[in-house]
Design a protein around this motif. Structure first.
Motif, mmCIF file in Angstrom:
data_model
loop_
_atom_site.group_PDB
_atom_site.id
_atom_site.type_symbol
_atom_site.label_atom_id
_atom_site.label_comp_id
_atom_site.label_asym_id
_atom_site.label_seq_id
_atom_site.Cartn_x
_atom_site.Cartn_y
_atom_site.Cartn_z
ATOM 1 N N TYR A 189 0.839 -1.195 0.000
ATOM 2 C CA TYR A 189 0.000 0.000 0.000
ATOM 3 C C TYR A 189 0.880 1.254 0.000
ATOM 4 C CZ TYR A 189 -3.830 -3.121 1.177
ATOM 5 O OH TYR A 189 -4.759 -4.131 1.149
ATOM 6 N N GLU A 190 0.350 2.328 -0.559
ATOM 7 C CA GLU A 190 1.065 3.599 -0.523
ATOM 8 C C GLU A 190 1.104 4.140 0.896
ATOM 9 O OE1 GLU A 190 -0.462 6.483 -3.220
ATOM 10 O OE2 GLU A 190 -0.126 5.249 -5.009
ATOM 11 N N LYS A 191 2.235 4.741 1.254
ATOM 12 C CA LYS A 191 2.338 5.349 2.581
ATOM 13 C C LYS A 191 1.377 6.527 2.677
ATOM 14 C CE LYS A 191 6.213 5.342 4.655
ATOM 15 N NZ LYS A 191 7.633 5.557 5.039
ATOM 16 N N LEU A 192 0.646 6.578 3.769
ATOM 17 C CA LEU A 192 -0.321 7.655 3.993
ATOM 18 C C LEU A 192 0.271 8.691 4.940
ATOM 19 C CD1 LEU A 192 -3.215 8.900 3.900
ATOM 20 C CD2 LEU A 192 -3.767 7.418 5.856
ATOM 21 N N VAL A 193 0.278 9.942 4.526
ATOM 22 C CA VAL A 193 0.682 11.064 5.372
ATOM 23 C C VAL A 193 -0.525 11.984 5.497
ATOM 24 C CG1 VAL A 193 2.223 13.029 5.665
ATOM 25 C CG2 VAL A 193 3.088 10.911 4.638
ATOM 26 N N THR A 194 -1.024 12.153 6.705
ATOM 27 C CA THR A 194 -2.255 12.921 6.866
ATOM 28 C C THR A 194 -2.327 13.530 8.264
ATOM 29 O OG1 THR A 194 -4.641 12.824 6.413
ATOM 30 C CG2 THR A 194 -3.701 11.006 7.685
ATOM 31 N N GLN A 240 -12.187 18.494 4.385
ATOM 32 C CA GLN A 240 -13.390 18.205 5.162
ATOM 33 C C GLN A 240 -13.381 16.787 5.715
ATOM 34 O OE1 GLN A 240 -15.854 20.384 6.033
ATOM 35 N NE2 GLN A 240 -16.626 18.713 7.321
ATOM 36 N N SER A 241 -12.898 15.832 4.931
ATOM 37 C CA SER A 241 -12.918 14.437 5.362
ATOM 38 C C SER A 241 -11.978 14.159 6.526
ATOM 39 C CB SER A 241 -12.550 13.519 4.193
ATOM 40 O OG SER A 241 -11.184 13.699 3.821
ATOM 41 N N LEU A 242 -11.073 15.095 6.817
ATOM 42 C CA LEU A 242 -10.096 14.898 7.884
ATOM 43 C C LEU A 242 -10.493 15.614 9.173
ATOM 44 C CD1 LEU A 242 -6.809 15.297 5.814
ATOM 45 C CD2 LEU A 242 -8.044 13.192 6.374
ATOM 46 N N ILE A 243 -11.659 16.257 9.185
ATOM 47 C CA ILE A 243 -12.138 16.931 10.390
ATOM 48 C C ILE A 243 -12.911 15.932 11.235
ATOM 49 C CG2 ILE A 243 -13.559 18.793 11.293
ATOM 50 C CD1 ILE A 243 -13.069 20.304 8.678
ATOM 51 N N VAL A 244 -12.515 15.810 12.500
ATOM 52 C CA VAL A 244 -13.129 14.817 13.383
ATOM 53 C C VAL A 244 -13.698 15.497 14.624
ATOM 54 C CG1 VAL A 244 -11.634 12.947 12.600
ATOM 55 C CG2 VAL A 244 -10.929 14.363 14.547
ATOM 56 N N THR A 245 -14.656 14.841 15.249
ATOM 57 C CA THR A 245 -15.279 15.353 16.463
ATOM 58 C C THR A 245 -14.848 14.501 17.651
ATOM 59 O OG1 THR A 245 -17.210 16.141 15.234
ATOM 60 C CG2 THR A 245 -17.469 15.848 17.608
ATOM 61 N N LEU A 246 -14.316 15.142 18.669
ATOM 62 C CA LEU A 246 -13.967 14.443 19.895
ATOM 63 C C LEU A 246 -15.224 14.257 20.733
ATOM 64 C CD1 LEU A 246 -10.684 16.314 20.953
ATOM 65 C CD2 LEU A 246 -10.975 14.443 19.313
ATOM 66 N N VAL A 247 -15.305 13.144 21.433
ATOM 67 C CA VAL A 247 -16.444 12.906 22.316
ATOM 68 C C VAL A 247 -15.919 12.763 23.743
ATOM 69 C CG1 VAL A 247 -17.835 11.847 20.527
ATOM 70 C CG2 VAL A 247 -16.371 10.412 21.954
#
Length: 289
Positions: free
Chosen positions: A226-231, A251-258
């Motif tokens: 697999y290609e190395k993912l840098v995010t 937008q797809s990298l925005i997450v909500t903490l709970v």
């Protein structure tokens, strides 16, 4: 083409022709395109000699401030949006694969390997955060043994390499279990300014731009085939999500903490008391060509 009698209109073709015999075709393409676009830029803005000298002196200062712990050229590329443009062109992701973003200037090779549920905060102040991440192929198949590097700033916006001392902090490497899962304790990240005490900071100030990046945690994930993912994962609600100084937010990298409920998972030491947050996220890797 002779260059004995060039003018502002003919010089570009003359310089492009000088690269015609470059043996490497890709290098020839890049150099000729660079000349054409750079010359067109000079014509468009009608650059003065004084302005060109300022530009040369500026790039000289960018190079002079670079060190083994600071890469001002990467910072300049980031703030001009070039890093993200190169990233976007080179990482057109299929469905199910996590989008990429910039590496940033603070990655350190070979971070310390930590066991599952380790606390990488090193005693730094901040709200405890328990992170669970799973690594899958784009079809959702878990990828056991994936290598997951994580790093982030402290609650004051500094990375360990920006502070005195040699001990790695708020960075680690984890190996995914048989379910493709890693988990660890850290602290909730906070927005911070990129280094603004050098030439890049001068550029931002002169153009009335702020130097801030929204709160995030870096991830670099690798697995054979697999290609190395840098995010990054960015935190919802951050005031700089829409004006990241290096244009890295997607937008797809925005997450909500709970807010964590009950006894924290694999509780250890101080992590057993007080408020804590959790983040659960699934990463998808793109198969290698």
């Amino acid at each position: 083409m002779s260059t004995r009698d060039f003018n502002e209109h003919s010089i570009t073709d003359a310089v492009v022709e000088r690269f015609a015999d470059t043996p490497d075709p890709r290098l020839r393409q890049i150099m000729q395109a660079l000349v054409r676009h750079a010359h067109q830029f000079v014509r468009e803005v009608e650059l003065t000699q004084d302005e060109w000298l300022v530009a040369i002196e500026y790039l000289t200062r960018v190079g002079q401030i670079c060190s083994d712990k600071r890469q001002e050229f990467i910072l300049l590329s980031d703030t001009l949006g070039i890093s993200m443009l190169v990233d976007a062109i080179n990482h057109r992701m299929p469905a199910g694969a996590t989008e990429t973003t910039v590496l940033g200037p603070f990655y350190v090779q070979n971070p310390p390997i930590k066991p599952s549920d380790a606390d990488i905060s090193g005693g730094e102040s901040g709200t405890p955060l328990y992170v669970t991440a799973t690594v899958n192929g784009p079809d959702g198949t878990p990828l056991p043994g994936a290598v997951v590097d994580v790093w982030q700033s402290d609650d004051d916006g500094y990375y360990d390499v920006q502070k005195p001392g040699e001990d790695p902090n708020l960075r680690a490497r984890f190996i995914a279990d048989e379910n493709g899962k890693v988990s660890f304790w850290t602290i909730v990240p906070k927005y911070y300014p990129i280094p603004a005490d050098g030439p890049v900071g001068d550029m931002l100030a002169a153009t009335k731009r702020h130097p801030y990046r929204p709160a995030h945690i870096h991830f670099m994930i690798g697995h054979e085939g697999y290609e190395k993912l840098v995010t990054h994962l960015f935190i919802e609600g951050d005031p700089y999500l829409d004006s990241d100084a290096v244009f890295g937010v997607k937008q797809s990298l925005i997450v909500t903490l709970v807010e964590g409920q009950g006894t924290p998972p694999a509780a250890s030491g101080k992590r057993q008391a007080g408020q804590w947050m959790r983040l659960d996220h699934a990463f998808g890797l793109k198969p290698a060509a």
